[in-house]
Motif scaffolding. Structure first.
Motif, PDB file in Angstrom:
ATOM      1  N   ALA A  19       0.822  -1.207   0.000  1.00 59.22           N
ATOM      2  CA  ALA A  19       0.000   0.000   0.000  1.00 59.22           C
ATOM      3  C   ALA A  19       0.859   1.262   0.000  1.00 59.22           C
ATOM      4  CB  ALA A  19      -0.923  -0.003   1.219  1.00 59.22           C
ATOM      5  N   TYR A  20       2.088   1.162   0.543  1.00 59.57           N
ATOM      6  CA  TYR A  20       2.972   2.322   0.583  1.00 59.57           C
ATOM      7  C   TYR A  20       3.648   2.590  -0.757  1.00 59.57           C
ATOM      8  CZ  TYR A  20       2.723   3.221   5.543  1.00 59.57           C
ATOM      9  OH  TYR A  20       2.281   3.569   6.781  1.00 59.57           O
ATOM     10  N   GLU A  21       4.147   1.563  -1.382  1.00 60.12           N
ATOM     11  CA  GLU A  21       4.893   1.757  -2.621  1.00 60.12           C
ATOM     12  C   GLU A  21       5.032   0.439  -3.348  1.00 60.12           C
ATOM     13  OE1 GLU A  21       6.228   3.989  -5.402  1.00 60.12           O
ATOM     14  OE2 GLU A  21       6.033   4.966  -3.468  1.00 60.12           O
ATOM     15  N   GLN A  22       4.874   0.492  -4.649  1.00 62.95           N
ATOM     16  CA  GLN A  22       5.045  -0.694  -5.473  1.00 62.95           C
ATOM     17  C   GLN A  22       6.441  -0.669  -6.079  1.00 62.95           C
ATOM     18  OE1 GLN A  22       1.857  -0.450  -8.267  1.00 62.95           O
ATOM     19  NE2 GLN A  22       0.325  -0.297  -6.671  1.00 62.95           N
ATOM     20  N   GLY A  23       7.100  -1.807  -6.086  1.00 63.90           N
ATOM     21  CA  GLY A  23       8.424  -1.871  -6.682  1.00 63.90           C
ATOM     22  C   GLY A  23       9.175  -3.113  -6.263  1.00 63.90           C
ATOM     23  N   LEU A  95      11.098   5.079  -3.509  1.00 58.47           N
ATOM     24  CA  LEU A  95      11.075   3.819  -2.761  1.00 58.47           C
ATOM     25  C   LEU A  95      11.975   3.913  -1.533  1.00 58.47           C
ATOM     26  CD1 LEU A  95      11.202   0.871  -5.340  1.00 58.47           C
ATOM     27  CD2 LEU A  95       9.530   1.217  -3.547  1.00 58.47           C
ATOM     28  N   ALA A  96      13.127   4.544  -1.689  1.00 57.53           N
ATOM     29  CA  ALA A  96      14.065   4.687  -0.566  1.00 57.53           C
ATOM     30  C   ALA A  96      13.427   5.474   0.573  1.00 57.53           C
ATOM     31  CB  ALA A  96      15.346   5.365  -1.028  1.00 57.53           C
ATOM     32  N   MET A  97      12.624   6.460   0.235  1.00 56.28           N
ATOM     33  CA  MET A  97      11.971   7.275   1.262  1.00 56.28           C
ATOM     34  C   MET A  97      10.959   6.450   2.068  1.00 56.28           C
ATOM     35  SD  MET A  97      13.578  10.029   1.018  1.00 56.28           S
ATOM     36  CE  MET A  97      12.672  11.025   2.160  1.00 56.28           C
ATOM     37  N   LYS A  98      10.530   5.315   1.550  1.00 54.41           N
ATOM     38  CA  LYS A  98       9.582   4.455   2.252  1.00 54.41           C
ATOM     39  C   LYS A  98      10.275   3.444   3.159  1.00 54.41           C
ATOM     40  CE  LYS A  98       6.292   6.394  -0.033  1.00 54.41           C
ATOM     41  NZ  LYS A  98       5.516   7.448   0.560  1.00 54.41           N
ATOM     42  N   LEU A  99      11.611   3.462   3.177  1.00 57.42           N
ATOM     43  CA  LEU A  99      12.350   2.499   3.991  1.00 57.42           C
ATOM     44  C   LEU A  99      11.978   2.601   5.471  1.00 57.42           C
ATOM     45  CD1 LEU A  99      14.383   0.233   3.911  1.00 57.42           C
ATOM     46  CD2 LEU A  99      16.215   1.923   4.038  1.00 57.42           C
ATOM     47  N   THR A 100      11.707   3.795   5.950  1.00 59.30           N
ATOM     48  CA  THR A 100      11.285   3.968   7.341  1.00 59.30           C
ATOM     49  C   THR A 100       9.974   3.231   7.595  1.00 59.30           C
ATOM     50  OG1 THR A 100      12.412   6.092   7.486  1.00 59.30           O
ATOM     51  CG2 THR A 100      10.708   5.681   9.116  1.00 59.30           C
ATOM     52  N   ALA A 101       9.032   3.315   6.650  1.00 57.57           N
ATOM     53  CA  ALA A 101       7.751   2.610   6.792  1.00 57.57           C
ATOM     54  C   ALA A 101       7.960   1.100   6.747  1.00 57.57           C
ATOM     55  CB  ALA A 101       6.775   3.046   5.711  1.00 57.57           C
ATOM     56  N   VAL A 102       8.869   0.643   5.887  1.00 60.61           N
ATOM     57  CA  VAL A 102       9.179  -0.791   5.801  1.00 60.61           C
ATOM     58  C   VAL A 102       9.713  -1.278   7.143  1.00 60.61           C
ATOM     59  CG1 VAL A 102      10.746  -2.490   4.753  1.00 60.61           C
ATOM     60  CG2 VAL A 102       9.598  -0.799   3.317  1.00 60.61           C
ATOM     61  N   LEU A 103      10.652  -0.534   7.708  1.00 60.41           N
ATOM     62  CA  LEU A 103      11.240  -0.930   8.996  1.00 60.41           C
ATOM     63  C   LEU A 103      10.225  -0.860  10.124  1.00 60.41           C
ATOM     64  CD1 LEU A 103      14.733   0.751   8.648  1.00 60.41           C
ATOM     65  CD2 LEU A 103      14.178  -1.663   8.380  1.00 60.41           C
ATOM     66  N   ALA A 104       9.361   0.151  10.101  1.00 61.91           N
ATOM     67  CA  ALA A 104       8.334   0.275  11.146  1.00 61.91           C
ATOM     68  C   ALA A 104       7.365  -0.902  11.086  1.00 61.91           C
ATOM     69  CB  ALA A 104       7.588   1.595  11.001  1.00 61.91           C
ATOM     70  N   ALA A 105       6.944  -1.288   9.889  1.00 63.83           N
ATOM     71  CA  ALA A 105       6.034  -2.428   9.739  1.00 63.83           C
ATOM     72  C   ALA A 105       6.716  -3.707  10.185  1.00 63.83           C
ATOM     73  CB  ALA A 105       5.580  -2.545   8.287  1.00 63.83           C
ATOM     74  N   THR A 106       7.985  -3.832   9.875  1.00 65.98           N
ATOM     75  CA  THR A 106       8.751  -5.014  10.265  1.00 65.98           C
ATOM     76  C   THR A 106       8.936  -5.064  11.773  1.00 65.98           C
ATOM     77  OG1 THR A 106       9.904  -4.953   8.159  1.00 65.98           O
ATOM     78  CG2 THR A 106      10.933  -6.226   9.911  1.00 65.98           C
ATOM     79  N   ARG A 107       9.250  -3.922  12.359  1.00 65.03           N
ATOM     80  CA  ARG A 107       9.481  -3.839  13.801  1.00 65.03           C
ATOM     81  C   ARG A 107       8.266  -4.331  14.582  1.00 65.03           C
ATOM     82  NH1 ARG A 107      10.270   1.331  13.869  1.00 65.03           N
ATOM     83  NH2 ARG A 107      12.422   1.191  13.212  1.00 65.03           N
TER      84      ARG A 107
END
Length: 115
Positions: A19-23, A95-107
Motif C-alpha cells: 500500500a505504501y509503494e510498489q516496486g 522507494l528509498a523514502m519508504k524504507l522507514t515505513a518498511v522498517l516500522a512495519a517489520t518492527r
C-alpha cells in the motif's frame, strides 16, 4: 537482531507495505547476504534470498548487519544512516523514502524481549 529474522518479518508485512509503494527492492547486507523484496503485485508480494530480479531492481539498499540492526532498533533513522554513509541507496528515491515505513512495519512483527 540477525538479518534473517528481520527479512522474514519484512515478508510477513509485505501486503501492508504494498500500500505504501510498489516496486522491487534488493537488500545487500555485509556485501554477501542478498535478499529481494517484491512489492510489484498486491496479491503476490514476496521475499526471497538472492537477487531474483537479475540486477533490475527498482531500488538497491546496501548496509552492514550492524546498521540494519540499529535501524530496526530505532537507534538510527534510515535517512541519518544514508547521510552518514552507513547506508547506500541506488535506484528510485521514492522507494528509498519508504524504507522507514518498511522498517516500522517489520518492527511491529518482530518478537519483543521479555526482560
Amino acid at each position: 537482531f540477525p538479518v534473517s529474522p528481520i527479512i522474514h518479518h519484512i515478508h510477513t508485512s509485505t501486503h501492508f507495505l504494498y500500500a505504501y509503494e510498489q516496486g522491487k527492492v534488493v537488500f545487500t547486507i555485509n556485501g554477501d547476504n542478498v535478499y529481494s523484496l517484491d512489492l510489484s503485485s498486491p496479491t503476490d508480494c514476496k521475499v526471497a534470498e538472492g537477487d531474483i530480479f537479475d540486477g533490475k531492481a527498482d531500488l538497491q539498499v546496501l548496509c552492514t548487519e550492524e546498521v540494519m540492526g540499529k535501524m530496526i532498533n530505532k537507534e538510527i533513522q534510515p535517512q541519518q544512516a544514508f547521510m552518514k554513509g552507513m547506508l547506500k541507496i541506488k535506484g528510485k528515491m521514492n522507494l528509498a523514502m519508504k524504507l522507514t515505513a518498511v522498517l516500522a512495519a517489520t518492527r511491529k512483527k518482530l518478537p519483543t524481549s521479555k526482560l
